[in-house]
Design an enzyme around this catalytic site. Sequence first.
Site, short mmCIF file in Angstrom:
data_model
loop_
_atom_site.label_atom_id
_atom_site.label_comp_id
_atom_site.label_asym_id
_atom_site.label_seq_id
_atom_site.Cartn_x
_atom_site.Cartn_y
_atom_site.Cartn_z
N GLN A 103 0.85 -1.19 0.00
CA GLN A 103 0.00 0.00 0.00
C GLN A 103 0.88 1.24 0.00
O GLN A 103 0.39 2.36 -0.06
CB GLN A 103 -0.87 0.01 1.26
CG GLN A 103 -1.79 -1.17 1.37
CD GLN A 103 -2.43 -1.22 2.75
OE1 GLN A 103 -3.33 -0.46 3.06
NE2 GLN A 103 -1.96 -2.12 3.59
N ASN A 104 2.20 1.03 0.11
CA ASN A 104 3.11 2.18 0.23
C ASN A 104 3.47 2.74 -1.14
O ASN A 104 3.44 2.02 -2.15
CB ASN A 104 4.37 1.77 0.98
CG ASN A 104 4.05 1.30 2.39
OD1 ASN A 104 2.97 1.61 2.90
ND2 ASN A 104 4.94 0.56 2.99
N HIS A 121 -1.38 1.32 -4.34
CA HIS A 121 -1.73 2.75 -4.25
C HIS A 121 -0.81 3.63 -5.10
O HIS A 121 -0.66 4.81 -4.83
CB HIS A 121 -1.70 3.21 -2.79
CG HIS A 121 -2.81 2.61 -1.96
ND1 HIS A 121 -2.78 2.54 -0.59
CD2 HIS A 121 -3.99 2.06 -2.33
CE1 HIS A 121 -3.90 1.97 -0.14
NE2 HIS A 121 -4.64 1.65 -1.18
N CYS A 129 -1.10 14.13 -15.26
CA CYS A 129 -2.11 15.17 -15.51
C CYS A 129 -3.47 14.47 -15.57
O CYS A 129 -3.66 13.52 -16.33
CB CYS A 129 -1.83 15.88 -16.83
SG CYS A 129 -3.20 16.97 -17.30
N CYS A 153 0.89 20.81 -15.77
CA CYS A 153 1.00 20.05 -17.01
C CYS A 153 1.44 21.04 -18.10
O CYS A 153 0.84 22.11 -18.24
CB CYS A 153 -0.35 19.43 -17.37
SG CYS A 153 -0.36 18.70 -19.02
N GLY A 193 2.70 -4.55 9.04
CA GLY A 193 2.63 -3.10 9.25
C GLY A 193 1.45 -2.41 8.60
O GLY A 193 1.59 -1.32 8.08
N THR A 194 0.31 -3.05 8.63
CA THR A 194 -0.89 -2.37 8.15
C THR A 194 -1.99 -2.45 9.20
O THR A 194 -2.17 -3.50 9.83
CB THR A 194 -1.39 -2.92 6.78
OG1 THR A 194 -2.62 -2.27 6.46
CG2 THR A 194 -1.58 -4.42 6.78
N ASN A 219 3.03 -6.91 13.40
CA ASN A 219 2.59 -5.55 13.71
C ASN A 219 2.95 -5.23 15.16
O ASN A 219 3.05 -6.14 15.99
CB ASN A 219 1.06 -5.42 13.50
CG ASN A 219 0.61 -3.99 13.34
OD1 ASN A 219 0.88 -3.13 14.17
ND2 ASN A 219 -0.09 -3.72 12.25
N ALA A 238 8.68 -4.75 12.57
CA ALA A 238 8.90 -5.52 11.34
C ALA A 238 10.39 -5.66 11.05
O ALA A 238 10.84 -6.71 10.58
CB ALA A 238 8.19 -4.84 10.18
P1 NAD Z 1 -1.59 2.83 8.98
O1 NAD Z 1 -0.79 4.09 9.26
O2 NAD Z 1 -3.05 2.89 9.05
O3 NAD Z 1 -1.11 1.65 9.95
C1 NAD Z 1 0.25 1.35 10.14
C2 NAD Z 1 0.34 0.07 10.97
O4 NAD Z 1 1.70 -0.27 11.10
C3 NAD Z 1 -0.25 0.18 12.36
O5 NAD Z 1 -1.09 -0.94 12.58
C4 NAD Z 1 0.98 0.15 13.27
O6 NAD Z 1 0.73 -0.52 14.50
C5 NAD Z 1 1.97 -0.64 12.44
N1 NAD Z 1 3.40 -0.33 12.69
C6 NAD Z 1 3.97 0.87 12.94
N2 NAD Z 1 5.29 0.75 13.04
C7 NAD Z 1 5.58 -0.57 12.87
C8 NAD Z 1 6.78 -1.33 12.87
N3 NAD Z 1 7.99 -0.76 13.06
N4 NAD Z 1 6.70 -2.66 12.64
C9 NAD Z 1 5.49 -3.26 12.45
N5 NAD Z 1 4.32 -2.59 12.45
C10 NAD Z 1 4.36 -1.27 12.65
O7 NAD Z 1 -1.05 2.35 7.56
P2 NAD Z 1 -1.76 1.50 6.43
O8 NAD Z 1 -2.54 0.39 6.99
O9 NAD Z 1 -0.69 1.21 5.45
O10 NAD Z 1 -2.80 2.54 5.79
C11 NAD Z 1 -2.51 3.89 5.55
C12 NAD Z 1 -2.51 4.31 4.09
O11 NAD Z 1 -1.59 5.42 3.84
C13 NAD Z 1 -1.96 3.25 3.20
O12 NAD Z 1 -2.37 3.44 1.91
C14 NAD Z 1 -0.48 3.55 3.36
O13 NAD Z 1 0.36 2.83 2.60
C15 NAD Z 1 -0.45 5.04 3.13
N6 NAD Z 1 0.82 5.57 3.71
C16 NAD Z 1 1.97 5.20 3.06
C17 NAD Z 1 3.21 5.54 3.57
C18 NAD Z 1 4.44 5.08 2.80
O14 NAD Z 1 4.41 5.00 1.56
N7 NAD Z 1 5.52 4.72 3.50
C19 NAD Z 1 3.28 6.27 4.77
C20 NAD Z 1 2.06 6.66 5.42
C21 NAD Z 1 0.83 6.26 4.87
ZN ZN Z 2 -2.42 17.75 -19.36
#
Ligand code: NAD
Ligand code: ZN
Length: 259
Positions: A103-104, A121, A129, A153, A193-194, A219, A238
């Site tokens: 999702q990152n 995502h 654009c 753009c 980590g979600t 998590n 993690a």
């Molecule tokens: P979230 O922020 O809702 O949840 C993060 C989860 O990770 C929590 O359950 C937390 O307990 C856990 N966590 C925190 N640190 C940890 C560690 N060191 N080890 C293991 N677990 C750990 O994130 P989500 O569920 O991914 O949803 C949020 C949305 O926003 C998603 O689309 C996400 O990818 C995006 N987002 C992306 C980034 C990125 O690209 N790095 C950063 C922030 C949010």
């Molecule tokens: Zn355009």
Amino acid sequence: MDEAVIREVAQLIVEAKGRTAALTGAGISVESGIPDFRSPGGLWERFNPMEYATIDAFETDPGKVWQMLRELSRVVTEARPNPAHAALSRLEELGLLSGIVTQNIDNLHQAAGSKNVIEFHGNGSRLRCLLCGHLEDARAAEARFATEFPPLCPYCKVALKPDVVLFGEAIPEDAGREAMRLVQGAAVLLVVGTSALVAPASYMPIVARKMGAALVEINLEDTILSRDYARYVLRGKAGEILPRLVAAVEADRVGQPLA
Ligand code: NAD
Ligand code: ZN
């Protein structure tokens, strides 16, 4: 975390013979310095995602959303993969991980060497654009920030949007399909980590479970999956648990015939 449990999960992964997949969220990148939505003192305390990270906000006031995007991109540019990303890359190299649905938007799985990464995502390194579909490298746009912010753009003169899925936007069709295929083929799904609160990514562990996969949650905290869906809950960072798990996998494989 009890070493015996780590060994049990490692054995499950070895026995799955490559039918293990991973679903990762913001938590896997926290140890790389990118805050998740919950970290206190992080970016998201100043920019509430429900106010800034929505397509409505972007369409109404792209300049405001770009304030947040500019800071996020600074944090992401400085980040490097951590041992959790490296461990998943190693598992794929061993032929035991079929792929990662992330999702990152931070590109850190690819930077760690993972090959089959489905970006549910999108990816922040491209800008798009919304009118004509023109794609641009984010770095090239950043280079003009002093004279043009937000970046426009060149054809339509409207603000470009990072090629990431904001709240209220649909999942890219290909990524959605490939993610579902990967998850449905998994005998083991590592959920790392979600918070499993952001739909539709949050459906994937539930679909996998219904198809008979064993869910392994890694998590820091309990989530909605911990009690009723996960077969194993590995509580902790993690960046500590995944390397231990992969070390146990490698130890378990010693003496095993090659799959
Ligand atoms: P979230 O922020 O809702 O949840 C993060 C989860 O990770 C929590 O359950 C937390 O307990 C856990 N966590 C925190 N640190 C940890 C560690 N060191 N080890 C293991 N677990 C750990 O994130 P989500 O569920 O991914 O949803 C949020 C949305 O926003 C998603 O689309 C996400 O990818 C995006 N987002 C992306 C980034 C990125 O690209 N790095 C950063 C922030 C949010
Ligand atoms: Zn355009």
